[in-house]
Write an enzyme that holds these catalytic residues in place. Structure first.
Site, PDB file in Angstrom:
ATOM      1  N   LYS A   1     -18.534  68.009  42.939  1.00 27.44           N
ATOM      2  CA  LYS A   1     -18.600  67.839  44.389  1.00 27.44           C
ATOM      3  C   LYS A   1     -19.153  69.129  45.001  1.00 27.44           C
ATOM      4  O   LYS A   1     -18.793  70.236  44.551  1.00 27.44           O
ATOM      5  CB  LYS A   1     -17.202  67.539  44.938  1.00 27.44           C
ATOM      6  CG  LYS A   1     -17.180  67.183  46.431  1.00 27.44           C
ATOM      7  CD  LYS A   1     -15.774  66.820  46.897  1.00 27.44           C
ATOM      8  CE  LYS A   1     -15.754  66.419  48.374  1.00 27.44           C
ATOM      9  NZ  LYS A   1     -14.411  66.005  48.834  1.00 27.44           N
TER      10      LYS A   1
ATOM     11  N   SER B   1     -14.070  61.723  51.584  1.00 27.67           N
ATOM     12  CA  SER B   1     -15.285  62.506  51.616  1.00 27.67           C
ATOM     13  C   SER B   1     -15.960  62.640  50.253  1.00 27.67           C
ATOM     14  O   SER B   1     -17.133  62.987  50.191  1.00 27.67           O
ATOM     15  CB  SER B   1     -14.976  63.908  52.138  1.00 27.67           C
ATOM     16  OG  SER B   1     -14.166  64.627  51.216  1.00 27.67           O
TER      17      SER B   1
ATOM     18  N   SER C   1      -9.350  61.937  50.325  1.00 28.13           N
ATOM     19  CA  SER C   1     -10.777  62.013  49.996  1.00 28.13           C
ATOM     20  C   SER C   1     -11.123  61.793  48.533  1.00 28.13           C
ATOM     21  O   SER C   1     -12.300  61.698  48.186  1.00 28.13           O
ATOM     22  CB  SER C   1     -11.347  63.358  50.444  1.00 28.13           C
ATOM     23  OG  SER C   1     -11.562  63.345  51.828  1.00 28.13           O
TER      24      SER C   1
END
Lengths: 483, 494
Positions: free
Chosen positions: B79, B160, B184
């Site tokens: 990420k 997210s 998330s």
């Protein structure tokens, strides 16, 4: 209560003073990063990723900085809070990389304490409200480039103790005495070097004025004052200014001011109207600080003997209150005197010699005691030579001068230069006979009742002996000879 | 012949160990898959060299008879919230456009130390703020899934960690890192039919991870199944002296401890999680989950978490408050974007830089956070929210006196179409209704696929455990996984 009053056009005014002292914690590393803290390094050479607030960087409390704050609190008999918390004080400025300062607004590590000051012959207790630890900011440099400002982050993240007094001071001299005393304590404890020129200690001076007995007036805060002298000047100038405003029918605005030493005046920096909303809240990167008993015990055990205790000990040795005060005012003097005692010097004679001879000499040479050319061991040897009659007072003075110049040991100086005191009665009697013979008229006067002439005969005899005669023996023999 | 990109982490690890295929073959296969999958917009940066270097090192180590590291031969996606040394790290923001850290986050370093290689940096909601991956400065991530009922609109992968979710679901990486502040990891995992666990707060170091809300942020793995999550989490977690909130604990051997039997365990069903207007299919899935855990030997008990309804408002005060402060460092002075209008002073530069550099959702949260912390409103908002947080944590403690884990849906709906909710921030925030309470309490929580809805889209079930009981969470998830037999996967349309 101080009797310091300022005479205005309409009557007398009192001054109320509180100090917020920022003291840089003596530590090799910053409060929340491992970066170094050395003074005077090239710009931006002591900046870690944390200090520069790079993305993803986190603060980790430095145990040594916490320890120093706790020890400082203990030295002023303050309450040590076993639970304290770091808050963020949010504001934007280019010297504040994180966009917030990590501080301890709501739960400081040290609570109420106090400090005893001497102002002339008056002793007064000044309250300390709190000590909290916080990070310093960096520095902007506006004079390096025609259109740009540069940022030096060397100081960013350096640990500061903010030591907040109660508004207990009432005159410039009390403010000065407080700052000097606080500085002395910090240096005893070793938690701050107290070097105001290098900025490791600076004061925000809160001043208000009022008519005798009235309530506290509106205060102003003069920031970053960096010497005892300037603090005293700020109090004086700011009080005069405020009285002038009030007597002209104006009002004091609560504001931040700065001091201009060149013009000896304070100037407005910003007023409350453009004050920040700092949006304090608990720093979520840090857990509350919890101190256990073992840590507190270790802090307490590591404290040195503090000035009060030292003075009492010296007085118990027979040293005068005045001398004890002089010897303990600065940690270096006390350390030197303790070393002198350790080297075997007699306490009272040692204290007298140090406050008289040594301090006089250092003053003349313009040297701090740490750079004294004479060591405590050498001084003890000198005092021993006086005590055992080898040296008279005046000979000791001579030997000391030579020690200052050469750094040699007194025994060696005495030996090499033949400066030994003599108690040889035969030699002394011979000289006395010569002196009496040369001053027959004075002998007659003395025997006729002019007692004061005795000193004259002592002086003549000593001079003739080149200062080396034992004054006690000279006295005895003279009395006998003069009848 | 085996399609290497169909393999999960354990299969790759074991296959490389026994020599069924080389690590290099695996890395090459995924590198090709990544480059083919550009229409998904899952990767912001591709780093084939990193993945191939790790694979080569693994193959060399194996050739010289060394014992292979736990993740040797496994390429993963990172990420973009994790700082990676020498590789652009932007948190999907414009303000950090082109920022290249000179340091490696602890979590990513732990993974490289375990032998993993990096396929690239994964797209995400900007600064991890969003629930649909529509706030990235580099465009939306598109879910690899398509509805089966004729609706053809591109779907949100959740957020997210949307890039991570999409990449794992699309088989362009076998596992990925995510971060979870209010859900998330779990919500996007549920949206794309994969597994993801947020461990106990403090298990994974936050050092080098770009902060959103420090007291909530926690890294975790996203992978195709529960075992793969356990393997990846073991490598990511661990005490880190550089993070003052890191837990000083050894990392348990979660993979070795996996056990799908729930005999003697009690599974709590929090009654407050039955929210109004919950789609029937979610309700049905939850009931099905209850049957599965019973089948695995668990006793099911109803529990109460009375402060649940306050969790979302409290979260949307605390998280923006911390974010408003954490994001103050993006000021144009030291790195990233600087917008210096003609004749501008310092304040003008800040304003221009931050106006140009932050997206709408980030600005919205900075403004909310600044407001709730401001002098006149602090007590009304932040103090109250902090109290609620304490009450919520206490709710969980009491519930765990009656049960070992909690079972809830992960999200209140299946994936929605991109653009469906982006105009209504409050509707978007409601997506986090089931994931936020455990985040506020710092508890481990996991999403595991349970089935598909009428349109063929995945639905997830959430397991919440006691602090530090990741093993209990993984085991309950494994029990569900075995019974759900979730095999649906998106067709490769990209």
């Amino acid at each position: 209560m101080s009797d310091y009053r300022i005479q205005g056009a309409t009557g007398e005014w009192e001054v109320v003073i509180g100090l917020e002292v920022h003291a840089q914690v003596t530590s090799n590393a910053k409060l929340f990063s491992g970066a170094a803290t050395e003074f005077g390094a090239e710009p931006n050479t002591q900046v870690s990723l944390v200090d520069a607030a790079m993305p993803g960087m986190l603060p980790v409390p430095n145990r040594e900085c916490i320890r120093q704050a706790v020890r400082t609190g203990m030295a002023i008999d303050a309450q040590i809070n076993k639970w304290s918390r770091f808050d963020r004080k949010n504001y934007f400025y280019a010297d504040l990389p994180q966009g917030y300062q990590i501080s301890q607004l709501y739960h400081p590590i040290v609570g109420e304490g106090s400090l005893e000051i001497e102002d002339g012959d008056r002793v007064k207790t000044i309250g300390v409200e709190r000590i909290h630890v916080e990070q310093d900011a960096g520095k902007l440099m506006h004079d390096q480039h025609p259109t740009r400002s540069y940022v030096d982050l060397n100081r960013s993240g350096v640990a500061l103790m903010e030591i907040v007094s109660r508004p207990d001071m009432a005159s410039p001299s009390e403010a000065g005495a407080y700052l000097r005393k606080l500085r002395a304590i910090l240096r005893y404890v070793g938690s701050c070097d107290g070097n105001m020129e290098e900025g490791s200690m600076r004061a925000d001076v809160n001043v208000s004025v009022r008519r005798a007995g009235e309530e506290l007036g509106t205060r102003t805060e003069t920031k970053n004052v960096n010497s005892v002298r300037f603090v005293m000047a700020v109090v004086e100038q700011e009080a005069k200014r405020q009285i002038g405003v009030l007597e002209d029918g104006g009002r004091i605005v609560q504001e931040t001011r700065l001091y201009d030493p060149d013009r000896n005046e304070t100037r407005s920096m910003r007023s409350k109207e453009d004050a920040h909303d700092y949006r304090y809240f608990p720093d979520p990167d840090l857990l509350p600080l919890e101190l256990d008993d073992a840590f507190l015990d270790e802090c307490r055990a590591s404290l040195p003997e503090l000035p009060g205790a030292k003075r009492a000990r010296y007085e118990a040795l027979g040293i005068t209150r005045y001398n004890a005060h002089v010897l303990t005012a600065e940690v270096e003097s006390a350390r030197w005197f303790d070393a002198l005692l350790d080297a075997g010097a007699p306490a009272v004679a040692g204290a007298n010699w140090m406050t008289g001879e040594l301090f006089g000499a250092l003053n003349r040479l313009d040297k701090p005691i740490e750079e004294s050319p004479v060591t405590p061991g050498q001084a003890a040897e000198l005092l021993a030579l006086v005590a055992d009659g080898t040296l008279s007072g005046s000979l000791a003075k001579q030997v000391f001068e030579i020690m200052l110049e050469t750094g040699d040991a007194p025994g060696r100086i005495v030996e090499e230069r033949g400066l030994k005191q003599t108690s040889d009665t035969g030699a002394i009697e011979a000289v006395i006979a010569e002196v009496m013979a040369a001053n027959g008229d004075k002998v007659a006067d003395y025997r006729g009742g002019k007692d004061k002439l005795f000193g004259f005969f002592v002086g003549q005899t000593m001079r003739a002996m080149g200062g080396k005669a034992n004054p006690g023996v000279v006295n005895d023999l003279l009395k006998k000879a003069l009848g | 012949m085996t399609v290497l990109t169909d393999l999960g982490i354990r299969e790759i690890r074991d296959g490389v160990r026994v020599g069924t295929f080389s690590a290099r073959d695996v890395a090459d296969a995924f590198v090709v898959a990544v480059s083919k999958a550009k229409p998904l917009n899952a990767f912001l940066v591709e780093t084939p060299d990193h993945a191939i270097a790790a694979a080569t090192a693994t193959d060399d180590a194996r050739a010289s008879g060394e014992v292979l590291k736990p993740l040797a031969g496994v390429p993963i996606g990172m990420k973009d919230l994790f700082c990676t040394k020498g590789v652009t790290t932007t948190a999907a923001s414009h303000i950090l456009g082109g920022f290249t850290p000179q340091y490696e986050s602890t979590v990513s370093q732990n993974l490289w130390d375990a032998g993993a290689g990096m396929l690239g940096k994964l797209n995400m909601d900007q600064f991890a703020m969003g629930s649909s991956n529509e706030t990235s400065a580099f465009g939306n991530v598109i879910s690899p899934w398509r509805r089966s009922d004729g609706g053809n609109a591109p779907l949100a992968p959740g957020g997210s960690s949307g890039g991570s979710a999409a990449a794992v679901a699309a088989r362009i990486c076998p596992g990925a890192t995510g971060t979870d502040t209010g859900g998330s990891i779990r919500q996007p995992a549920a949206f794309v039919g994969i597994s993801g666990i947020k461990p106990t707060y403090g298990r994974c170091s936050r050092w080098g991870t770009i902060a959103f809300a420090s007291s909530l942020d926690q890294a975790g793995p996203m992978a195709r199944d529960v075992r793969d999550c356990a393997i990846l989490l073991e490598a990511m977690a661990g005490f880190d002296a550089k993070d003052a909130t890191s837990l000083k604990l050894d990392v348990p051997q979660w993979e070795a401890g996996l056990n799908a039997s729930l005999a003697g365990k009690r599974v709590g069903i929090p009654k407050e999680y039955r929210v109004d207007d919950m789609p029937e299919e979610i309700e049905a899935l939850w009931k099905q989950g209850i049957e599965w855990v019973k089948d695995a030997g668990a006793e099911v008990v109803e529990v109460s978490l009375p402060h649940t309804k306050y969790a979302l408002p409290a979260y949307y005060i605390i998280a923006p408050a911390e974010a408003s402060s954490n994001l103050a460092r993006y000021d144009g002075v030291r790195f990233g974007l600087r917008d210096l209008p003609e004749g501008a002073g310092l304040q003008d530069m800040y304003a221009a830089t931050r106006a140009a550099g932050f997206g709408e959702e980030v600005k919205r949260r900075i403004l909310i956070g600044t407001y709730v912390l401001s002098a006149g409103f602090y007590d009304a908002y932040f103090t109250q929210a902090s109290k609620i947080r304490t009450l919520i944590a206490r709710d969980f403690e009491r519930a765990f006196e009656q049960c070992d884990v909690l079972l809830t849906p992960t999200a209140p709906s299946a994936a929605f179409a991109l653009g469906d909710k982006s105009a209504d921030p409050l509707a978007m925030y409601l997506n986090d209704v089931f994931t936020v309470p455990s985040s506020l309490a710092g508890l481990p929580a996991m999403s595991v696929p349970g089935g598909v809805d009428k349109a063929g889209l995945p639905l997830g079930l959430q397991i919440i455990g006691r602090a530090l009981d990741e093993q209990g969470v993984l085991n309950a998830a494994l029990a569900i996984e075995e019974r759900a037999g979730f095999v649906a996967r998106p067709e490769a349309w990209w």
